[in-house]
Structures are given as C-alpha cells and as structure tokens.
Design an enzyme around this catalytic site. Structure first.
Site, mmCIF file in Angstrom:
data_model
loop_
_atom_site.group_PDB
_atom_site.id
_atom_site.type_symbol
_atom_site.label_atom_id
_atom_site.label_comp_id
_atom_site.label_asym_id
_atom_site.label_seq_id
_atom_site.Cartn_x
_atom_site.Cartn_y
_atom_site.Cartn_z
ATOM 1 N N ASN A 127 5.010 -1.832 3.316
ATOM 2 C CA ASN A 127 4.230 -1.171 2.210
ATOM 3 C C ASN A 127 2.901 -2.231 1.945
ATOM 4 O OD1 ASN A 127 7.022 -0.409 1.195
ATOM 5 N ND2 ASN A 127 5.849 1.247 1.329
ATOM 6 N N ILE A 142 -1.370 -3.537 -1.192
ATOM 7 C CA ILE A 142 -0.052 -3.442 -1.545
ATOM 8 C C ILE A 142 0.236 -1.878 -1.841
ATOM 9 C CG2 ILE A 142 2.048 -3.564 -3.105
ATOM 10 C CD1 ILE A 142 0.570 -6.427 -3.897
ATOM 11 N N CYS A 143 0.804 -1.024 -1.210
ATOM 12 C CA CYS A 143 1.094 0.365 -1.620
ATOM 13 C C CYS A 143 2.078 0.681 -2.333
ATOM 14 C CB CYS A 143 1.537 1.367 -0.188
ATOM 15 S SG CYS A 143 1.387 2.915 -0.428
ATOM 16 N N LEU A 144 1.813 0.765 -3.637
ATOM 17 C CA LEU A 144 2.550 0.629 -4.825
ATOM 18 C C LEU A 144 2.020 1.674 -5.938
ATOM 19 C CD1 LEU A 144 5.325 -0.586 -6.267
ATOM 20 C CD2 LEU A 144 3.688 -2.450 -7.044
#
Length: 148
Positions: free
Chosen positions: A77, A84-86
């Site tokens: 992620n 950041i994939c959040l």
C-alpha cells in the site's frame, strides 16, 4: 482556521504522543511537518525508523493532509514515491480525524497491509501467495533503508 487547528494538534501531540510516532513542523512552517514512525515490533518493519512528510492544505481539516513516506518501504500500500494508499487520507477523510489518528493508522497499515486495495500490485500478489518471501524482502529493505 487551519493554522489554529494545526497548532492545537501539535500541542495535543506533544502532550500525549501516539505510541512509536512523533511529528512536528519543519522549521517555522506550520503547514509542513515531518513525522517519525518506528516500525511496529510485530511486523517485518521492526527496528526501522521511517520518515514521513505531512503537508496540510490551506482548508485543513476539511481536506485531508498529504502524507508520504520519505524512507523507502516494501509494502503493498506504499509505492516507490512514498505515496500511501489509505482510505482516511482520501475518501474516508473526516474533519474529526487528527494527525495522531493518521499516524496510528499508518502504523497499523505496516502491521496489517491491505493487499485487496494495493498501490503496488506485485507486492500485494507476493503478500497473498508467498508471505514468507514478502516478509523477508520487507525485512531486508527495512535493514537497508530504515536502520541508517
């Protein structure tokens, strides 16, 4: 509005810092912070120290901060640019969230990656099909880049 809120969050962070994280402004710029995240002990990032930059938009907290890793990290992620994939940094952002909560979410992402919403599909695939290889690669990167 934004600077007042950012100042309050800074005071709260200094008073009650989240476990294994610290953050604060770079020089005098309240809208540009640097954070340090210690690799969680129950993860392949254990022992690593990860630098993260935080940029607050002028309309914070109505828009999420831009948060990115400066330290290279092997994670499904987090890509090579440090993005950041959040969900809470995108569509799930809420003005009720704080930098402290964001840092804790990033720490838990290090412990529990989300391979079903990957930023790096190859790493997500490795995580799902060969977890041992994923963990040993993540450990190697941590030793190489986060234990300077």
């Amino acid at each position: 509005m934004a600077s007042k809120r950012i100042l309050k969050e800074l005071k709260d962070l200094q008073k009650d810092p989240p476990t294994s994280c610290s953050a604060g402004p770079v020089a005098e710029d309240m809208f540009h912070w640097q954070a340090t995240i210690m690799g969680p002990s129950d993860s392949p990032y254990s022992g690593g120290v990860f630098l993260v930059t935080i940029h607050f938009p002028p309309d914070y907290p109505f828009k999420p901060p831009k948060v990115a890793f400066r330290t290279k990290v092997f994670h499904p992620n987090i890509n090579s640019n440090g993005s950041i994939c959040l969900d809470i940094l995108k569509e799930q952002w809420s003005p009720a969230l704080t930098i402290s909560k964001v840092l804790l979410s990033i720490c838990s992402l290090l412990t529990d990656p989300n391979p079903d919403d990957p930023l790096v599909p190859e790493i997500a695939h490795m995580y799902k099909t060969d977890k041992n290889k994923y963990e040993s690669t993540a450990r190697t990167w941590t030793q190489k880049y986060a234990m300077g």
